[in-house]
Design a protein around this motif. Structure first.
Motif, PDB file in Angstrom:
ATOM      1  N   ARG A   7       1.333  -1.128   0.394  1.00  0.00           N
ATOM      2  CA  ARG A   7      -0.141  -0.050   0.262  1.00  0.00           C
ATOM      3  C   ARG A   7       0.979   1.055   0.499  1.00  0.00           C
ATOM      4  N   LYS A   8       1.917   1.080   0.338  1.00  0.00           N
ATOM      5  CA  LYS A   8       2.380   2.954   1.188  1.00  0.00           C
ATOM      6  C   LYS A   8       3.394   3.011  -0.256  1.00  0.00           C
ATOM      7  N   LEU A   9       3.813   1.964  -1.442  1.00  0.00           N
ATOM      8  CA  LEU A   9       4.319   1.824  -2.985  1.00  0.00           C
ATOM      9  C   LEU A   9       3.553   2.255  -3.279  1.00  0.00           C
ATOM     10  N   THR A  10       2.627   1.664  -3.420  1.00  0.00           N
ATOM     11  CA  THR A  10       0.970   1.765  -4.568  1.00  0.00           C
ATOM     12  C   THR A  10       1.034   3.648  -4.103  1.00  0.00           C
ATOM     13  N   VAL A  11       0.095   4.060  -2.982  1.00  0.00           N
ATOM     14  CA  VAL A  11      -0.049   5.438  -2.286  1.00  0.00           C
ATOM     15  C   VAL A  11       0.910   6.092  -2.734  1.00  0.00           C
ATOM     16  N   PHE A  12       2.230   6.329  -2.184  1.00  0.00           N
ATOM     17  CA  PHE A  12       2.945   7.330  -2.252  1.00  0.00           C
ATOM     18  C   PHE A  12       3.697   7.194  -4.112  1.00  0.00           C
ATOM     19  N   ASN A  13       3.129   6.197  -4.639  1.00  0.00           N
ATOM     20  CA  ASN A  13       3.911   5.845  -6.043  1.00  0.00           C
ATOM     21  C   ASN A  13       5.274   5.911  -5.839  1.00  0.00           C
ATOM     22  N   GLN A  14       6.066   5.168  -5.392  1.00  0.00           N
ATOM     23  CA  GLN A  14       7.594   5.187  -4.788  1.00  0.00           C
ATOM     24  C   GLN A  14       7.791   3.539  -5.013  1.00  0.00           C
ATOM     25  N   VAL A  15       9.280   3.161  -5.414  1.00  0.00           N
ATOM     26  CA  VAL A  15       9.661   1.549  -5.304  1.00  0.00           C
ATOM     27  C   VAL A  15      11.088   1.911  -3.878  1.00  0.00           C
ATOM     28  N   LEU A  16      10.896   0.364  -3.950  1.00  0.00           N
ATOM     29  CA  LEU A  16      12.141   0.224  -3.026  1.00  0.00           C
ATOM     30  C   LEU A  16      13.583   0.166  -3.656  1.00  0.00           C
ATOM     31  N   ASP A  17      14.309   0.801  -2.415  1.00  0.00           N
ATOM     32  CA  ASP A  17      15.972   0.704  -3.951  1.00  0.00           C
ATOM     33  C   ASP A  17      16.969   0.366  -2.788  1.00  0.00           C
ATOM     34  N   PHE A  18      18.294  -0.091  -2.917  1.00  0.00           N
ATOM     35  CA  PHE A  18      19.055  -0.340  -2.144  1.00  0.00           C
ATOM     36  C   PHE A  18      20.481  -0.045  -3.200  1.00  0.00           C
ATOM     37  N   ASP A  19      20.841   1.017  -2.196  1.00  0.00           N
ATOM     38  CA  ASP A  19      22.153   1.947  -1.861  1.00  0.00           C
ATOM     39  C   ASP A  19      23.016   2.172  -0.908  1.00  0.00           C
TER      40      ASP A  19
END
Length: 81
Positions: free
Chosen positions: A15-27
């Motif tokens: 839901r967080k990824l969808t609602v805020f239009n985000q992806v999880l990134d690794f760096d």
């Protein structure tokens, strides 16, 4: 066996990824963020067109296996609250 609490956590992440239009990134340079990720290296970043419908950032040169394509795509039917 997966518990209901685990399903709830996964649903909240999706839901967080969808609602805020985000992806999880690794760096490795990303610092840890208390209450979000106690482990450095992970961050929520804005979704771009190249991310398609993946939950993770797809960087140039990254190859996703057939299993990875299934695991990391946003589900069509989002979990209910």
């Amino acid at each position: 066996m997966t518990s209901k609490a685990n399903f709830d956590k996964i649903g909240s992440l999706i839901r967080k990824l969808t609602v805020f239009n985000q992806v999880l990134d690794f760096d490795p340079d990303y610092p840890a963020v208390p209450r979000i990720s106690n482990t450095p290296g992970f961050a929520f970043v804005p979704r771009t067109e190249t991310d398609k419908n993946y939950m993770i950032k797809i960087r140039p040169g990254v190859k996703i296996t057939k299993l990875g394509e299934k695991l990391w795509r946003l589900p069509q039917n989002l979990p209910k609250e």
